[in-house]
Motif scaffolding. Structure first.
Motif, PDB file in Angstrom:
ATOM      1  N   LEU A 129      37.819  50.198  46.924  1.00 21.24           N
ATOM      2  CA  LEU A 129      37.273  50.864  48.022  1.00 21.24           C
ATOM      3  C   LEU A 129      36.074  52.368  46.888  1.00 21.24           C
ATOM      4  O   LEU A 129      35.181  52.902  47.882  1.00 21.24           O
ATOM      5  CB  LEU A 129      38.857  51.404  48.846  1.00 21.24           C
ATOM      6  CG  LEU A 129      39.513  50.660  49.350  1.00 21.24           C
ATOM      7  CD1 LEU A 129      40.123  51.600  49.898  1.00 21.24           C
ATOM      8  CD2 LEU A 129      38.725  50.916  50.631  1.00 21.24           C
ATOM      9  N   ALA A 130      36.512  52.311  45.780  1.00 18.93           N
ATOM     10  CA  ALA A 130      35.869  53.372  44.813  1.00 18.93           C
ATOM     11  C   ALA A 130      34.041  52.694  44.592  1.00 18.93           C
ATOM     12  O   ALA A 130      33.563  53.251  45.156  1.00 18.93           O
ATOM     13  CB  ALA A 130      36.548  53.449  43.606  1.00 18.93           C
TER      14      ALA A 130
ATOM     15  N   VAL B 214      32.766  51.293  47.454  1.00 17.94           N
ATOM     16  CA  VAL B 214      32.332  51.552  48.431  1.00 17.94           C
ATOM     17  C   VAL B 214      31.814  52.892  48.788  1.00 17.94           C
ATOM     18  O   VAL B 214      30.634  52.795  48.844  1.00 17.94           O
ATOM     19  CB  VAL B 214      33.103  51.273  49.804  1.00 17.94           C
ATOM     20  CG1 VAL B 214      33.008  51.693  50.697  1.00 17.94           C
ATOM     21  CG2 VAL B 214      34.018  49.768  49.880  1.00 17.94           C
ATOM     22  N   PHE B 215      32.698  53.607  48.289  1.00 17.91           N
ATOM     23  CA  PHE B 215      32.229  54.858  48.392  1.00 17.91           C
ATOM     24  C   PHE B 215      30.877  55.471  47.044  1.00 17.91           C
ATOM     25  O   PHE B 215      30.461  56.199  47.026  1.00 17.91           O
ATOM     26  CB  PHE B 215      33.426  56.490  48.109  1.00 17.91           C
ATOM     27  CG  PHE B 215      34.040  56.018  49.018  1.00 17.91           C
ATOM     28  CD1 PHE B 215      33.614  56.409  50.735  1.00 17.91           C
ATOM     29  CD2 PHE B 215      35.516  55.520  49.132  1.00 17.91           C
ATOM     30  CE1 PHE B 215      34.636  56.558  51.318  1.00 17.91           C
ATOM     31  CE2 PHE B 215      36.003  55.703  50.086  1.00 17.91           C
ATOM     32  CZ  PHE B 215      35.871  56.195  51.050  1.00 17.91           C
ATOM     33  N   ASP B 216      31.180  54.767  45.752  1.00 11.46           N
ATOM     34  CA  ASP B 216      30.321  54.945  44.656  1.00 11.46           C
ATOM     35  C   ASP B 216      28.959  53.860  44.961  1.00 11.46           C
ATOM     36  O   ASP B 216      27.794  54.995  44.724  1.00 11.46           O
ATOM     37  CB  ASP B 216      30.232  54.158  43.372  1.00 11.46           C
ATOM     38  CG  ASP B 216      29.468  54.126  42.476  1.00 11.46           C
ATOM     39  OD1 ASP B 216      29.418  54.942  41.956  1.00 11.46           O
ATOM     40  OD2 ASP B 216      28.786  53.037  41.895  1.00 11.46           O
TER      41      ASP B 216
ATOM     42  N   PHE C  57      27.556  55.239  48.654  1.00 11.84           N
ATOM     43  CA  PHE C  57      26.870  55.573  49.521  1.00 11.84           C
ATOM     44  C   PHE C  57      26.636  57.328  47.964  1.00 11.84           C
ATOM     45  O   PHE C  57      26.017  58.011  48.552  1.00 11.84           O
ATOM     46  CB  PHE C  57      28.058  55.648  50.586  1.00 11.84           C
ATOM     47  CG  PHE C  57      27.265  55.251  51.274  1.00 11.84           C
ATOM     48  CD1 PHE C  57      26.756  55.437  52.470  1.00 11.84           C
ATOM     49  CD2 PHE C  57      28.802  54.250  51.401  1.00 11.84           C
ATOM     50  CE1 PHE C  57      26.880  54.405  53.657  1.00 11.84           C
ATOM     51  CE2 PHE C  57      28.678  53.345  52.525  1.00 11.84           C
ATOM     52  CZ  PHE C  57      27.613  53.100  53.659  1.00 11.84           C
ATOM     53  N   ARG C  58      27.719  57.360  47.006  1.00 11.70           N
ATOM     54  CA  ARG C  58      27.304  57.982  46.497  1.00 11.70           C
ATOM     55  C   ARG C  58      26.260  57.709  45.762  1.00 11.70           C
ATOM     56  O   ARG C  58      25.252  59.823  45.460  1.00 11.70           O
ATOM     57  CB  ARG C  58      28.263  58.392  45.378  1.00 11.70           C
ATOM     58  CG  ARG C  58      28.381  59.834  44.472  1.00 11.70           C
ATOM     59  CD  ARG C  58      29.707  59.871  43.576  1.00 11.70           C
ATOM     60  NE  ARG C  58      29.598  58.539  43.265  1.00 11.70           N
ATOM     61  CZ  ARG C  58      29.346  58.615  41.710  1.00 11.70           C
ATOM     62  NH1 ARG C  58      28.481  59.885  41.469  1.00 11.70           N
ATOM     63  NH2 ARG C  58      29.179  57.448  40.856  1.00 11.70           N
TER      64      ARG C  58
ATOM     65  N   THR D 234      26.304  46.974  45.119  1.00  8.51           N
ATOM     66  CA  THR D 234      26.505  48.370  46.207  1.00  8.51           C
ATOM     67  C   THR D 234      25.912  48.866  46.415  1.00  8.51           C
ATOM     68  O   THR D 234      25.824  49.838  47.940  1.00  8.51           O
ATOM     69  CB  THR D 234      27.541  48.728  45.543  1.00  8.51           C
ATOM     70  OG1 THR D 234      27.062  49.093  44.223  1.00  8.51           O
ATOM     71  CG2 THR D 234      28.540  47.526  45.057  1.00  8.51           C
TER      72      THR D 234
ATOM     73  N   ALA E 186      24.639  49.777  50.476  1.00  9.03           N
ATOM     74  CA  ALA E 186      25.070  50.968  50.873  1.00  9.03           C
ATOM     75  C   ALA E 186      23.758  51.614  52.168  1.00  9.03           C
ATOM     76  O   ALA E 186      23.806  52.118  53.376  1.00  9.03           O
ATOM     77  CB  ALA E 186      25.502  52.175  50.117  1.00  9.03           C
TER      78      ALA E 186
END
Length: 403
Positions: free
Chosen positions: A203-204, A206-208, A210-211, A342, A346
């Motif tokens: 999950l980290a 995934v957000f990484d 987009f971040r 990743t 995104a």
């Protein structure tokens, strides 16, 4: 002068061409399966087939938006060759099962499974190509090649499906599409693909992705430009038939020609990319593409002739290619190799969401206000997207660092 360092690894062109051939086969097989799915939906649902197809396409968009980043996160440590071969085999299995369904919900389930596999396959493909083609010019040419293949697939797949229906039953057409995925799997299995660096925390991750996409200074212009591409492309895809057959009272062939001209404009933009990228940075080309789309939409408010519409559609296709195709090259140089998959995922997810927003806006505005006002509203939106990208995007991108 390039702002980011480029790998000097030897690369593997033979593996690239095998991978690309498998990618193209999968695209064509997908197009054939979509045509066969339309026939299947009519057999099962009759006059409600349109609603079935519309729901299936909505499920497809949802799977792309949610599936791409999640798949990249959970599968990022899986070696890419077995991963992509497995995804091809799963897609082949989903297509094999389609002719045996008897209920609409089964179609939806198989479409969702198929699209999840595609959402995982495409970022893995995009992340593999830079390792196989480290030379910047060769990589730029591969981006153009992929864009051209994507546009031609939209025109060629229905023709292939029509030819298959002349000789085969519906089940035979599905089996032909399944065979395309099996051949794609064989080609990819024979290629040497890079092994990704294991990453922890799905999950980290995934957000990484987009971040990085939204916070990396070199990439900040991509999200707003994707929204502009979605708005302009949706105007073409949603309202061409209304303009051509409604306002201009022309036959169906004229609608097909207009959509074909849009595709040709995109192909022209893709073919122009390699020489343009040798002369100008991605930022300048992509902003020019955004401005081209906004200008063409604005001129659409005055389009009274079919010939004018064709010229505008070609311009939008050209602008869409310039505004989106160089993104992969920019991500390749702005992000560390272990994060490629990743961030590509995104970007893939955000682009799909932008298209969904564009479809909804173009359809709703076209149905509730005049098409001239729809042109104007989407032109303002596309111009604002390009302007925001220019403001957020530094003229000289920094070297890649962890944002």
């Amino acid at each position: 002068m390039r702002p980011f360092p480029v790998s000097t690894a030897a690369g593997d062109k033979r593996s690239y061409y095998r991978l690309f051939s498998g990618y193209v086969l999968a695209m064509v097989s997908t197009g054939v399966a979509v045509v066969a799915l339309s026939v299947l939906a009519f057999r099962i649902a009759g006059e409600d087939a349109g609603a079935v197809i519309g729901t299936a396409l909505s499920i497809k968009m949802l799977a792309y938006v949610l599936g791409a980043p999640l798949a990249a996160a959970y599968l990022s440590a899986v070696p890419r060759r077995p991963l992509m071969v497995g995804l091809d085999l799963l897609r082949a299995g989903a297509i094999f099962a389609l002719p045996f369904v008897t209920h609409v919900w089964q179609i939806y389930a198989l479409v969702f499974l198929f699209t999840l596999c595609s959402a995982a396959f495409t970022p893995a493909y995009q992340a593999s190509v830079p390792h196989l083609l480290p030379d910047p010019d060769a990589y730029a040419t591969s981006l153009a090649r992929s864009r051209v293949a994507s546009e031609l697939e939209g025109a060629v797949s229905p023709l292939i499906a029509a030819a298959l229906f002349l000789a085969l039953s519906l089940r035979g057409v599905f089996l032909a599409a399944m065979s395309g995925f099996l051949l794609s799997a064989l080609l990819i299995a024979s290629a040497r693909l890079p092994t990704p660096t294991p990453r922890t925390g799905a999950l980290a991750t995934v957000f990484d992705g987009f971040r990085r996409l939204f916070s990396n200074r070199a990439l900040r212009g991509l999200p707003p430009l994707a929204l502009g591409v979605g708005a302009a492309s949706a105007m073409v895809m949603v309202n061409t038939v209304v303009l051509v057959q409604g306002d201009y009272t022309l036959p169906e062939e004229a609608t097909a020609l207009a959509l074909g001209v849009f595709g040709l404009g995109s192909v022209a933009g893709a073919l122009a990319l390699p020489p343009l990228l040798r002369r100008a940075p991605e930022r300048a080309l992509m902003l020019a593409g955004g401005a081209t789309m906004a200008g063409a939409l604005a001129l659409g408010t005055f389009a009274q002739l079919y010939a004018t519409l064709l010229a505008l559609w070609a311009a939008i296709g050209l602008g869409a290619a310039l505004a989106s195709a160089p993104a992969a090259s920019l991500i390749r140089r702005a992000v560390e190799p272990e994060a490629h998959q990743t961030v590509y995922a995104a970007w893939f997810s955000w682009s799909a969401a932008s298209m969904g927003i564009g479809y909804a806006a173009a359809g709703w505005l076209g149905a509730t206000i005049s098409l001239e006002a729809t042109f104007a509203a989407l032109a303002v939106f596309a111009a604002a997207a390009a302007g925001l990208a220019a403001l957020l995007w530094p003229a000289l991108a920094p070297r890649p660092t962890t944002p």
